[in-house]
Design an enzyme around this catalytic site. Structure first.
Site, PDB file in Angstrom:
ATOM      1  N   GLY A  19       0.819  -1.225   0.000  1.00 39.97           N
ATOM      2  CA  GLY A  19       0.000   0.000   0.000  1.00 39.97           C
ATOM      3  C   GLY A  19       0.848   1.268   0.000  1.00 39.97           C
ATOM      4  O   GLY A  19       0.603   2.179  -0.805  1.00 39.97           O
ATOM      5  N   ASP A  39      -4.940   2.962   7.537  1.00 38.98           N
ATOM      6  CA  ASP A  39      -4.594   1.692   8.176  1.00 38.98           C
ATOM      7  C   ASP A  39      -5.201   1.655   9.568  1.00 38.98           C
ATOM      8  O   ASP A  39      -5.451   2.701  10.186  1.00 38.98           O
ATOM      9  CB  ASP A  39      -3.061   1.579   8.274  1.00 38.98           C
ATOM     10  CG  ASP A  39      -2.591   0.130   8.394  1.00 38.98           C
ATOM     11  OD1 ASP A  39      -2.018  -0.385   7.418  1.00 38.98           O
ATOM     12  OD2 ASP A  39      -2.801  -0.486   9.473  1.00 38.98           O
ATOM     13  N   CYS A 280       5.420 -13.795   0.440  1.00 39.87           N
ATOM     14  CA  CYS A 280       4.524 -14.171  -0.666  1.00 39.87           C
ATOM     15  C   CYS A 280       4.655 -15.600  -1.169  1.00 39.87           C
ATOM     16  O   CYS A 280       3.639 -16.292  -1.319  1.00 39.87           O
ATOM     17  CB  CYS A 280       4.732 -13.206  -1.828  1.00 39.87           C
ATOM     18  SG  CYS A 280       4.245 -11.532  -1.421  1.00 39.87           S
TER      19      CYS A 280
END
Ligand code: NAD
Ligand code: UDX
Length: 471
Positions: A19, A39, A280
């Protein structure tokens, strides 16, 4: 129609590794749009707003300069999620989607509670027409979940409408700014042509149109998982070949060169290392495994499971090898660890091989001294589940760790140095000066092909290098 003009306010839910940099680069490239990154974490937002740019919550080369340019102009960081959503024309969901730790699918399926919570908050606080963009990496069909939550609201409240797009992010940490400024491609999945065009027109401010790929939602969601699975699979493949090199007298760097010249294989992503880390690869392959099992494709699941199990083996074999080379015991021995981040140029330690390797060395009773240019002590203590050795004690207790900047103190009286991250600083170390300070026989274990083997051997130091059967 100039669709760009229709989007004036963009909000991003999630001020993390994706982000923050993504919105910063977008804000830099689209000066006429206002970007708000929001956030739940107050601490994170206050760090993003810190005057001292070295205090930003993430380290990425080139990021500070962009933040300095756009923050307070058309980029804002805030905890006021509801207000931001109520004013947004387009909302990116860029929140964490980690592997579930409990319940159905624990250890394999993605935990979508943060994505679902975003959809519910958007449903409650948005107004007018909102384009919701899935930026987080998600299992295929997640857009359906978001759509269902939003549409059930759309029916209830007058004038509120939504369209959903998938726009996965392909940036890699450590090169995020470069990847965002010059992406190989931008992928937009969706059905609503107007919304797709709105998002494409934003990217066209700096990305060539031919690089903007448009697909259906499910192809887009799956492409992100597939890209990461292919990349991770290459690493497991080269690590597997590296281990064969070690026992046969071959050198993986030569093999890499030889196979990489084949254009069908290509030169990139063929570096042997201590196993892939990062938030990831493992998570996204687990996701594919889960989907395969769910849809009755056990052979496909097994195929991808092997990429992960090879990676686990690669991590574990390194600590075992260190113990074996140091006469089968490292209890009370001093071992320097160079690099704790999962790769160079980031302060991120998620799934870093250094965590598992350090834990194993500690459990064998080694006293380890860790160096990393960007990872702090608090993070390492959290990762290792153990506090650093206390400053008041002069002597090391067995199985202790500390963080150290000074290479003299790291090398002094150490039995071995283990290189785990390929930080540029380590490539330029004065090995002659520092290795003289080590206890003999001294060992360098280089899991990242950082050192010059001839230089180290000429210094009378024992060397193990990943994938090198010539030593
Ligand atoms: P991150 O953990 O760094 O950041 C996620 C942020 O979202 C956190 O700060 C968290 O507090 C916030 N958040 C959670 N729920 C929220 C809510 N309801 N409202 C507002 N904020 C909320 O995660 P990340 O590394 O930025 O990854 C985000 C997504 O992008 C994941 O799906 C990941 O798989 C994907 N992705 C990550 C990378 C990478 O290199 N890190 C690259 C491509 C894609
Ligand atoms: C990855 C993907 O590259 C990116 O496209 C996606 O958006 C997010 O996941 P990231 O995890 O940030 O990015 O870094 P990456 O460069 O892919 O490295 C992942 C791990 O693989 C690191 O531990 C790295 O050291 C290791 N690696 C990478 C190798 O061991 N060998 C290689 O050749 C490349």
């Amino acid at each position: 129609m100039n669709t760009k003009l229709d989007i004036q306010k963009i909000v991003c839910l999630g001020a993390g590794y994706v982000g923050g940099p993504t919105m910063a680069v977008m804000a830099d490239k689209c000066k006429d749009i206002e970007f708000k990154v929001v956030d739940l974490s107050k601490d994170k937002i206050s760090l993003w707003n810190s005057k001292d740019l070295t205090k930003l919550p993430i380290y990425e080369p080139g990021l500070n300069a962009i933040i300095k340019k756009v923050r307070g102009k058309n980029l804002f960081f805030s905890n006021n999620i509801e207000k931001a959503i109520s004013q947004a024309d387009m909302i990116f969901i860029s929140v964490n989607t980690p592997t579930k730790t409990s319940g159905y699918g624990a250890g394999i399926a993605s935990d979508l509670k943060w994505v679902e919570s975003c959809a519910r908050t958007i449903a409650s606080f948005s107004s007018g027409h909102t384009i919701v963009v899935e930026k987080s990496t998600v299992p295929v069909k997640t857009a359906e979940v978001i759509q269902t939550i939003l549409q059930s609201n759309q029916d209830r409240v007058d004038g509120k409408t939504f369209s959903i797009l998938s726009n996965p992010e392909f940036l890699a940490e450590g090169t995020a700014v470069k990847d965002l400024e010059n992406p190989d491609r931008v992928l937009i999945g969706g059905e609503d042509k107007y919304s797709i065009e709105c998002l494409a027109s934003i990217y066209r401010n700096w990305v060539e149109d031919k690089k903007i790929i448009k697909t259906n939602l499910w192809s887009s969601e799956l492409s992100k998982l597939a890209a990461n699975a292919f990349l991770a699979q290459r690493i497991s493949s080269i690590n597997a070949i590296g281990s064969i090199c070690e026992v046969t007298g071959a050198d993986v760097r030569e093999v890499k060169l030889a196979i990489g010249y084949d254009q069908r294989i290509g030169k990139h992503f063929l570096e042997t290392g201590p196993g892939f880390g990062g938030s990831c690869f493992k998570k996204d392959i687990l996701n594919i495994i889960y989907l395969s099992k769910y849809y009755g494709l056990p052979e496909v699941a097994k195929y991808w499971e092997q990429v992960l199990s090879l990676n686990d083996w690669q991590v574990r074999r390194i600590s075992k090898l260190v113990v074996d080379k140091l006469f089968g015991t490292i209890s009370g021995k001093k071992i320097g660890i160079l690099g704790f981040a999962f790769k160079a140029n980031t302060n991120d330690t998620r799934e870093s091989s250094a965590i598992q390797i350090s834990k194993e060395l500690l459990s064998e009773g080694a006293n380890i001294i860790i160096n990393d240019p960007k990872v702090n002590e608090k993070q390492i203590a959290k990762d290792l589940g153990k506090n650093p050795k206390s400053e008041s004690k002069n002597n090391f207790e067995q199985g202790s760790w500390s963080l150290e900047e000074d290479f003299e103190l790291i090398f002094k009286n150490s039995d071995a140095i283990l290189i785990l991250t390929d930080w540029e600083d380590y490539k330029n170390l004065n090995w002659d000066k520092y290795t003289k300070l080590m206890r003999k026989p001294s060992w360098i274990f280089d899991s990242r092909s950082v050192v010059n083997p001839k230089e180290i051997k000429d210094l009378g130091v024992k060397l193990w290098r990943i994938g090198d059967g010539t030593l």
